[in-house]
Scaffold this active site. Structure first.
Site, PDB file in Angstrom:
ATOM      1  N   ARG A 176       0.731  -1.311  -0.019  1.00  0.00           N
ATOM      2  CA  ARG A 176       0.176  -0.133  -0.127  1.00  0.00           C
ATOM      3  C   ARG A 176       1.002   1.292  -0.061  1.00  0.00           C
ATOM      4  O   ARG A 176       0.415   2.230  -0.859  1.00  0.00           O
ATOM      5  CB  ARG A 176      -0.821  -0.034   1.209  1.00  0.00           C
ATOM      6  CG  ARG A 176      -2.169  -0.940   0.990  1.00  0.00           C
ATOM      7  CD  ARG A 176      -3.278  -0.753   2.197  1.00  0.00           C
ATOM      8  NE  ARG A 176      -3.804   0.511   2.067  1.00  0.00           N
ATOM      9  CZ  ARG A 176      -4.859   0.959   2.948  1.00  0.00           C
ATOM     10  NH1 ARG A 176      -4.592   0.289   4.142  1.00  0.00           N
ATOM     11  NH2 ARG A 176      -5.368   1.858   2.802  1.00  0.00           N
ATOM     12  N   CYS A 234      -1.393   5.992   9.072  1.00  0.00           N
ATOM     13  CA  CYS A 234      -1.721   4.543   8.621  1.00  0.00           C
ATOM     14  C   CYS A 234      -2.868   4.793   7.471  1.00  0.00           C
ATOM     15  O   CYS A 234      -2.955   5.895   6.771  1.00  0.00           O
ATOM     16  CB  CYS A 234      -2.065   3.644   9.373  1.00  0.00           C
ATOM     17  SG  CYS A 234      -3.537   4.292  10.584  1.00  0.00           S
TER      18      CYS A 234
END
Length: 279
Positions: A176, A234
């Site tokens: 990611r 995050c």
């Protein structure tokens, strides 16, 4: 104040009759509602915490998928859990504290002095042979009051500037971060200048936090050296709290960017970086 507690230590304190509040924060992206799992078996006396509705404020727009709750809303949640001012609190989950760290962080932010994560979570409790109970635990209403300001927080503008003055850590998985996949947010990649430090790498094979020494080495490899300021983000501010906790175990203070990638990637004015980090 210690950050972790072992299953054996928690069991001994509960058996002694000491007042200690246990909060069960089971949540994941795949299963955001952990109610059924909680009711099927939890640490005796543990109260279920709804991460999506009690550890976030979805009435706020433009601040990412899990905006921080207001002081007033978090006070109501703490009181529903039965917390009293001065209580010792233990938070846990079944995900290596990846979700319960959000409760740890918010309780610390709210001024709760003694709040710890159950190291290894529910798996460690079971492995030690301790019992579970089923059903719900309806606690008596508490009187605790949230007083935010106990933990450092940064916003989107500070996150943009942070790599120029310190180390901004991305706690998501490396694919990611590199922009190879993006399962939920509108754009793939990372905040320019951020370093990759997946929160899963804070844990050993048993789902327990690595030693302080091992964590210091891990974060040094991500560029956390020389006392430079550190912040973490995050996807939506949940596992970034796990990163802040791991840094604290390593003796490193760090700020949380709650909006995280879910806020950044929805703002078309913000640049996105892809590929491996530049060293």
């Amino acid at each position: 104040m210690p950050i972790l507690i072992t299953a054996e230590e928690l069991a001994a304190r509960l058996a002694s009759g000491e007042r200690i509040v246990v909060l069960d924060v089971r949540w994941s992206l795949a299963e955001p509602d952990g109610t059924d799992a909680y009711r099927a078996g939890h640490i005796p006396g543990a109260v279920y915490v709804d991460l999506d509705h009690e550890l976030a404020d979805h009435g706020v727009t433009g601040q990412g998928r899990h905006p921080l709750p207001t002081e007033a809303a978090f006070t109501r949640a703490m009181q529903r859990w039965g917390l009293r001012d001065g209580d010792a609190v233990v938070v846990m989950d079944d995900l290596g504290n990846q979700s319960s760290a959000r409760a740890w962080w918010l309780l610390r932010h709210a001024g709760v002095a003694d709040v710890r994560m159950l190291d290894g979570g529910l798996a460690a409790w079971r492995a030690a042979g301790h019992p579970l109970e089923t059903g719900d635990v309806p606690p008596e209403t508490g009187d605790a009051t949230a007083r935010f300001g106990g933990m450092p927080v940064i916003g989107i503008d500070e996150a943009a500037a942070f790599p120029g003055e310190g180390v901004l850590l991305d706690a998501r998985g490396a694919p990611r971060y590199r922009g190879e996949v993006e399962p939920i947010d509108p754009r793939a990649g990372h905040i320019p200048g951020a370093r990759s430090a997946p929160s899963g790498e804070n844990l050993d094979a048993d789902g327990r936090f690595k030693s302080a020494e091992a964590l210091r080495e891990h974060f040094a490899n991500a560029g956390v050296i020389g006392g430079a300021p550190v912040a973490a983000y995050c996807g939506s501010g949940v596992t970034a709290a796990h990163e802040v906790a791991a840094l604290a175990i390593a003796g490193i203070d760090a700020a949380l960017y709650p909006g995280s990638w879910s806020q950044w990637s929805n703002d078309e004015t913000r640049a996105v970086a892809v590929g491996p980090e530049a060293r």
